[in-house]
Write an enzyme that holds these catalytic residues in place. Structure first.
Site, PDB file in Angstrom:
ATOM      1  NE  ARG A 153      -3.557  -2.400   2.036  1.00 52.36           N
ATOM      2  CZ  ARG A 153      -4.582  -3.186   1.337  1.00 52.36           C
ATOM      3  NH1 ARG A 153      -5.011  -1.907   0.493  1.00 52.36           N
ATOM      4  NH2 ARG A 153      -4.884  -4.249   1.021  1.00 52.36           N
ATOM      5  CG  ASP A 211      -3.417   0.514  -2.824  1.00 51.90           C
ATOM      6  OD1 ASP A 211      -3.277   1.338  -3.808  1.00 51.90           O
ATOM      7  OD2 ASP A 211      -4.191   0.571  -1.814  1.00 51.90           O
ATOM      8  CD  GLU A 229      -9.732   5.046  -7.149  1.00 54.61           C
ATOM      9  OE1 GLU A 229      -8.834   4.606  -6.379  1.00 54.61           O
ATOM     10  OE2 GLU A 229     -10.879   4.445  -7.096  1.00 54.61           O
TER      11      GLU A 229
END
Length: 505
Positions: free
Chosen positions: A279, A284, A462
């Protein structure tokens, strides 16, 4: 015949997207005046009671509280609790927001805090939109994080302490300096920039055998935000799905016994360290370092070391601007030394790719990934290496732009998905080496994808399916969170950057 570029640039949707982005900067801005909005966090369980705000031990609790009482209403103040951050993370009782004194921009959706590498692309968009005051404040909040919380954080929540993201702060400082030309301000950033640099180049992030750096976490245990919020329709957490995968699949990419105990049906402490390190990489998850990338702790990754090479070049440039010729030379020497290590350990002449290096097994990772093209952006590649990368470009190019990989794993950072940061790095890298036609072609494809999908849903998202050219991706994501967040900070910024590329003659 009308080219794809003309079609995209002539579309009335372009103006609509530009208007949307300008409005989104305001929507996505957080500050002390809307602190309750900033404190809200859907990624962790919140029971009845106030939202927690933690301030650095270097700040005065009474002064900060008094300032907040002047900034927000008494009604909002009653819904938050301001505390001093304990010296040890283990002593934190209840997760909360880490205080920042100025304005900043969040990505959007469930990501309602200041993120490390997202902020670079957001800054580029703010500067394109001439939103200078907000851009400067954004940079200064990251500098504040380094001074008060020890590093540029993954994001400003307590559960992100001890974890950073791909280092782009020095680039942000120089992007702002190029606008303001304020040398006093530039001097003031040096202590934080150098402190952040050393976060990455000493153990545990330094792998001393290669001299290169890695992503790493000193903290074990499941990430709280993942444990609570990334659940599927059956109520299984991401970690439940990982265990099911290990039970049902043979793993050959790494020694799975390091990460999973089949007798106890439990993930090990090292798994959770690897998961947190994955992460920290910002990617991720992906299967780039084997399933779920938990083996990332045993790799010197291309992306991190190229970004550190860029940081060394940036610090050389800053010291040169300030007239510190000896220090500038020292930072140039560091950049040159790292370039040599990158060529030695990360370049594969056989494949024409930069490949992550497994220092445990002393070999390259065979997983070809989008980060192989970062060296074009930073100037690490020789002209010959650049040509080899361009020769490999068709393997990653799709209808909507540049793919993350050629492996469909069910992870959102693998095929068939494309993300704005990769489009930016590749397009800018190709332009740097004179591959204008290739750069424009990829920029055209991604801008056209965004135009098409904006016409479908009226927002920027996104991530996208780069092959089918849509933001409808949830059904294809099996691990992590499957939502596609609205906003979206880095997509906004990269859209404006690529549009500027296409508008140039």
């Amino acid at each position: 015949m009308i080219s794809q570029t003309q079609t995209a640039l002539d579309s009335p949707t372009i103006a609509a997207i530009q208007t949307y982005i300008k409005a989104q900067w305001q929507t996505l801005t957080r500050s002390t005046t809307n602190l309750l909005d900033a404190a809200y966090d859907e990624k962790i369980e919140h029971k009845d009671g106030p939202w927690l705000i933690y301030i650095s031990g270097q700040e005065d609790l009474d002064q900060v509280t008094a300032h907040l009482k002047q900034s927000i209403s008494a009604e909002d103040m009653a819904q938050i609790s301001v505390r001093t951050l304990p010296l040890e993370c283990e002593a934190i009782e209840g997760h909360g927001l880490l205080y920042l004194p100025g304005d900043y921009v969040v990505p959007g959706g469930r990501f309602n805090e200041l993120y490390g590498w997202d902020s670079y692309f957001i800054l580029l968009g703010l500067l394109r939109d001439k939103n200078y005051a907000l851009g400067k404040s954004l940079v200064e909040q990251l500098l504040y994080e380094v001074k008060h919380y020890g590093t540029v954080l993954n994001a400003n929540r307590t559960y992100y302490l001890n974890r950073s993201q791909p280092p782009l702060l020095s680039r942000m400082v120089l992007e702002w300096y190029e606008h303001c030309q304020d040398t006093d301000w530039l001097i003031s950033t040096l202590p934080q920039l150098e402190s952040y640099y050393y976060y990455w180049v000493v153990p545990p992030h330094l792998n001393q055998a290669t001299g290169l750096s890695r992503y790493f976490s000193v903290v074990s245990g499941p990430s709280p935000e993942v444990l609570y919020s990334e659940r599927d329709q059956q109520g299984r957490s991401h970690f439940d799905r990982v265990k099911a995968y290990y039970r049902d699949h043979e793993v050959t990419d790494y020694d799975v016994s390091l990460y999973y105990d089949p007798e106890a049906d439990e993930l090990t402490d090292l798994f959770y360290r690897g998961d947190r390190a994955m992460r920290e990489s910002g990617l991720d998850p992906t299967n780039r370092f084997g399933p779920f990338s938990v083996d990332v702790i045993h790799y010197a990754p291309v992306c991190l070391n190229v970004l550190l090479h860029q940081m060394e070049q940036d610090l050389a440039q800053i010291h040169s601007i300030l007239g510190h010729s000896v220090l500038a030379r020292q930072w140039c020497d560091r950049a040159d030394y790292r370039k040599g290590l990158i060529d030695r350990y990360l370049w594969s002449d056989k494949t024409g790719f930069y490949l992550d290096y497994n220092f445990r097994e002393r070999c390259h990772c065979r997983y070809e990934y989008a980060t192989a093209f970062y060296p074009l952006w930073s100037g690490v590649a020789s002209p010959e290496q650049a040509q080899r990368l361009v020769d490999n470009l068709p393997a990653f190019e799709a209808a909507g732009g540049f793919k993350t990989s050629n492996v469909v794993s069910g992870n959102q950072w693998d095929a068939p998905f494309g993300w704005a940061p990769f489009q930016y790095f590749v397009v800018k890298g190709l332009l740097r080496y004179g591959y204008k036609a290739e750069a424009r072609r990829l920029a055209e494809k991604f801008v056209s994808l965004l135009v098409k999908d904006f016409e479908r849903c009226g927002v920027l998202l996104e991530k996208y399916n780069i092959e089918t050219c849509t933001g409808e991706v949830s059904d294809d994501i099996k691990f992590g969170y499957s939502t596609n967040e609205v906003g979206f900070g880095w997509t906004n910024g990269v859209f404006l950057e690529l549009l500027a590329v296409l508008e140039q003659e």
